[in-house]
Design a protein around this motif. Structure first.
Motif, PDB file in Angstrom:
ATOM      1  N   GLN A 120      18.581 -19.197  36.438  1.00  0.00           N
ATOM      2  CA  GLN A 120      17.045 -18.997  36.876  1.00  0.00           C
ATOM      3  C   GLN A 120      16.405 -20.244  37.085  1.00  0.00           C
ATOM      4  O   GLN A 120      16.500 -21.103  36.191  1.00  0.00           O
ATOM      5  N   THR A 121      15.687 -20.498  38.160  1.00  0.00           N
ATOM      6  CA  THR A 121      14.862 -21.725  38.337  1.00  0.00           C
ATOM      7  C   THR A 121      13.448 -21.349  37.709  1.00  0.00           C
ATOM      8  O   THR A 121      12.691 -20.361  38.090  1.00  0.00           O
ATOM      9  N   HIS A 122      12.947 -22.381  37.120  1.00  0.00           N
ATOM     10  CA  HIS A 122      11.469 -22.235  36.681  1.00  0.00           C
ATOM     11  C   HIS A 122      10.917 -23.586  37.397  1.00  0.00           C
ATOM     12  O   HIS A 122      11.063 -24.650  37.312  1.00  0.00           O
ATOM     13  N   VAL A 123      10.290 -22.977  38.468  1.00  0.00           N
ATOM     14  CA  VAL A 123       9.795 -24.179  39.296  1.00  0.00           C
ATOM     15  C   VAL A 123       8.806 -25.110  38.914  1.00  0.00           C
ATOM     16  O   VAL A 123       7.944 -24.677  38.035  1.00  0.00           O
ATOM     17  N   GLY A 124       9.289 -26.422  39.076  1.00  0.00           N
ATOM     18  CA  GLY A 124       8.598 -27.433  38.565  1.00  0.00           C
ATOM     19  C   GLY A 124       8.770 -27.740  36.977  1.00  0.00           C
ATOM     20  O   GLY A 124       8.233 -28.700  36.514  1.00  0.00           O
ATOM     21  N   ILE A 125       9.527 -26.902  36.467  1.00  0.00           N
ATOM     22  CA  ILE A 125       9.876 -27.031  35.063  1.00  0.00           C
ATOM     23  C   ILE A 125      11.435 -27.221  34.947  1.00  0.00           C
ATOM     24  O   ILE A 125      11.886 -28.416  34.070  1.00  0.00           O
ATOM     25  N   GLY A 126      12.176 -26.350  35.331  1.00  0.00           N
ATOM     26  CA  GLY A 126      13.756 -26.638  34.790  1.00  0.00           C
ATOM     27  C   GLY A 126      14.496 -25.498  35.271  1.00  0.00           C
ATOM     28  O   GLY A 126      14.406 -24.681  36.259  1.00  0.00           O
ATOM     29  N   TYR A 127      15.559 -25.216  34.448  1.00  0.00           N
ATOM     30  CA  TYR A 127      16.732 -24.052  34.668  1.00  0.00           C
ATOM     31  C   TYR A 127      16.972 -23.455  33.266  1.00  0.00           C
ATOM     32  O   TYR A 127      16.726 -23.956  32.126  1.00  0.00           O
ATOM     33  N   GLN A 128      17.442 -22.071  33.603  1.00  0.00           N
ATOM     34  CA  GLN A 128      17.808 -21.203  32.466  1.00  0.00           C
ATOM     35  C   GLN A 128      18.904 -20.409  32.593  1.00  0.00           C
ATOM     36  O   GLN A 128      18.925 -20.040  33.802  1.00  0.00           O
TER      37      GLN A 128
ATOM     38  N   VAL B 112      14.947 -24.490  14.171  1.00  0.00           N
ATOM     39  CA  VAL B 112      14.467 -23.295  14.319  1.00  0.00           C
ATOM     40  C   VAL B 112      13.869 -23.220  15.588  1.00  0.00           C
ATOM     41  O   VAL B 112      13.104 -23.825  15.990  1.00  0.00           O
ATOM     42  N   PRO B 113      14.252 -21.935  16.285  1.00  0.00           N
ATOM     43  CA  PRO B 113      13.370 -21.493  17.479  1.00  0.00           C
ATOM     44  C   PRO B 113      12.037 -21.708  17.538  1.00  0.00           C
ATOM     45  O   PRO B 113      11.257 -20.889  16.555  1.00  0.00           O
ATOM     46  N   ILE B 114      11.312 -22.207  18.605  1.00  0.00           N
ATOM     47  CA  ILE B 114       9.787 -22.152  18.570  1.00  0.00           C
ATOM     48  C   ILE B 114       9.382 -21.594  20.016  1.00  0.00           C
ATOM     49  O   ILE B 114       9.833 -22.083  20.931  1.00  0.00           O
ATOM     50  N   ILE B 115       8.615 -20.652  19.776  1.00  0.00           N
ATOM     51  CA  ILE B 115       8.054 -20.028  21.154  1.00  0.00           C
ATOM     52  C   ILE B 115       6.518 -20.511  21.109  1.00  0.00           C
ATOM     53  O   ILE B 115       5.847 -20.304  20.217  1.00  0.00           O
ATOM     54  N   VAL B 116       6.128 -21.145  21.988  1.00  0.00           N
ATOM     55  CA  VAL B 116       4.918 -21.713  22.203  1.00  0.00           C
ATOM     56  C   VAL B 116       4.038 -20.709  22.736  1.00  0.00           C
ATOM     57  O   VAL B 116       4.174 -19.974  23.586  1.00  0.00           O
ATOM     58  N   LEU B 117       2.786 -20.484  22.307  1.00  0.00           N
ATOM     59  CA  LEU B 117       1.788 -19.728  22.762  1.00  0.00           C
ATOM     60  C   LEU B 117       0.533 -20.495  23.079  1.00  0.00           C
ATOM     61  O   LEU B 117       0.108 -21.335  22.207  1.00  0.00           O
ATOM     62  N   SER B 118       0.302 -20.635  24.470  1.00  0.00           N
ATOM     63  CA  SER B 118      -0.677 -21.395  24.731  1.00  0.00           C
ATOM     64  C   SER B 118      -1.774 -20.996  25.706  1.00  0.00           C
ATOM     65  O   SER B 118      -1.483 -20.266  26.803  1.00  0.00           O
ATOM     66  N   ALA B 119      -3.015 -21.397  25.630  1.00  0.00           N
ATOM     67  CA  ALA B 119      -3.991 -21.108  26.567  1.00  0.00           C
ATOM     68  C   ALA B 119      -3.839 -22.236  27.903  1.00  0.00           C
ATOM     69  O   ALA B 119      -4.401 -21.823  28.714  1.00  0.00           O
ATOM     70  N   ARG B 120      -3.152 -23.286  27.555  1.00  0.00           N
ATOM     71  CA  ARG B 120      -3.038 -24.386  28.479  1.00  0.00           C
ATOM     72  C   ARG B 120      -1.878 -23.689  29.469  1.00  0.00           C
ATOM     73  O   ARG B 120      -0.771 -23.319  29.161  1.00  0.00           O
ATOM     74  N   SER B 121      -2.313 -23.437  30.706  1.00  0.00           N
ATOM     75  CA  SER B 121      -1.337 -23.135  31.848  1.00  0.00           C
ATOM     76  C   SER B 121      -0.785 -24.196  32.592  1.00  0.00           C
ATOM     77  O   SER B 121       0.016 -23.645  33.568  1.00  0.00           O
ATOM     78  N   GLU B 122      -1.026 -25.317  32.495  1.00  0.00           N
ATOM     79  CA  GLU B 122      -0.560 -26.383  33.297  1.00  0.00           C
ATOM     80  C   GLU B 122       0.845 -26.443  33.187  1.00  0.00           C
ATOM     81  O   GLU B 122       1.096 -26.399  32.192  1.00  0.00           O
ATOM     82  N   ASP B 123       1.604 -26.819  34.261  1.00  0.00           N
ATOM     83  CA  ASP B 123       3.028 -27.097  34.121  1.00  0.00           C
ATOM     84  C   ASP B 123       3.242 -28.188  33.203  1.00  0.00           C
ATOM     85  O   ASP B 123       4.250 -28.276  32.378  1.00  0.00           O
ATOM     86  N   SER B 124       2.361 -29.344  33.188  1.00  0.00           N
ATOM     87  CA  SER B 124       2.874 -30.415  32.427  1.00  0.00           C
ATOM     88  C   SER B 124       2.865 -30.043  30.938  1.00  0.00           C
ATOM     89  O   SER B 124       3.470 -30.546  30.188  1.00  0.00           O
ATOM     90  N   ASP B 125       1.812 -29.222  30.495  1.00  0.00           N
ATOM     91  CA  ASP B 125       1.718 -28.794  29.145  1.00  0.00           C
ATOM     92  C   ASP B 125       3.147 -28.195  28.570  1.00  0.00           C
ATOM     93  O   ASP B 125       3.607 -28.248  27.456  1.00  0.00           O
ATOM     94  N   LYS B 126       3.516 -27.165  29.647  1.00  0.00           N
ATOM     95  CA  LYS B 126       4.756 -26.562  29.233  1.00  0.00           C
ATOM     96  C   LYS B 126       5.703 -27.389  29.196  1.00  0.00           C
ATOM     97  O   LYS B 126       6.874 -27.410  28.298  1.00  0.00           O
TER      98      LYS B 126
END
Ligand code: CA
Length: 230
Positions: A218-226, A75-89
């Motif tokens: 698309q590049t997500h800097v520090g995270i990956g690609y889409q 099932v698709p999961i969209i995370v809603l988070s107050a943590r804005s650090e890249d490592s959490d994403k």
């Protein structure tokens, strides 16, 4: 149009209220859960189409909720988070989340992300077992291992082809560096992010040469690609 059932996992009542009010106004059906255990139970018993998941829950960490749900469900999961650090994403995406929104977010943005996931669900159903992938002017014939832009075949190395297929099969989904490296090279120790970036640059150059200004990846800097649905 299909009536999607959304599971809203959020322990903060005002935010939960904002989300459910937004969903109601757009005719979505929804369920709510305020703890990780309740989220897992609701997912197992009600089979929602999409989950909106807060990471900071009173009982379990959201990352653990994702891992546990992923052990039996896609099932698709969209995370809603107050943590804005890249490592959490990255942790959330590595665990199997499909997308993330950093709080505070606008309801318009939330609705836009939901639409992206819905499009991906519809496409996945349509494209399952399809021998041909089409996105804008890009076409992949999986049986022939042939990639075309505007009807013109482009030459890809085996690694570039694997990268492209992985992104295409996950169109709309952010893939982390780790996920891509594991799925393309198998052994994450063999390749690092810098090499991945080099392969991605040449792949993009080949894709974009034939199609002027269309940017598929698309590049997500520090995270990956889409891969974007154009
Ligand atoms: Ca919370």
């Amino acid at each position: 149009m299909k009536n999607y059932l959304i599971l809203v996992v959020e322990d903060d009542p005002p935010i939960q209220h904002l989300i459910t009010t937004t969903l109601k106004s757009r005719d979505y059906s929804f369920l709510t859960a305020a703890t990780g255990e309740a989220a897992i139970m609701e997912t197992a018993s009600n089979n929602p189409d999409i989950i909106l998941l807060d990471l900071g829950l009173p009982d379990l960490d959201g990352i653990e909720v994702i891992s546990r749900i992923r052990s039996w469900s896609n099932v698709p999961i969209i995370v809603l988070s107050a943590r804005s650090e890249d490592s959490d994403k990255i942790d959330a995406l590595d665990a199997g989340a499909d997308d993330y929104l950093t709080k505070p977010f606008s309801v318009e943005e939330l609705l836009a992300r939901l639409r992206v996931v819905q499009r991906r669900l519809t496409l996945m159903q349509a494209e399952n077992n399809q021998p041909l992938y089409e996105n804008g002017q890009l076409q992949i014939d999986y049986a022939l291992r042939c990639v075309k832009i505007c009807g013109e075949e482009i030459r890809l190395t085996p690694i570039e082809y694997k990268l492209l297929c992985l992104l295409a099969k996950n169109t709309g989904k952010v893939l982390t560096h780790k996920y891509i490296i594991q799925n393309v090279w198998g052994n994450p120790l063999e390749t690092d992010v810098a090499s991945l970036r080099v392969f991605m640059t040449t792949l993009r150059r080949k894709l974009e040469k034939g199609s002027s200004d269309i940017r598929y990846i698309q590049t997500h800097v520090g995270i990956g690609y889409q891969m974007i649905r154009v």
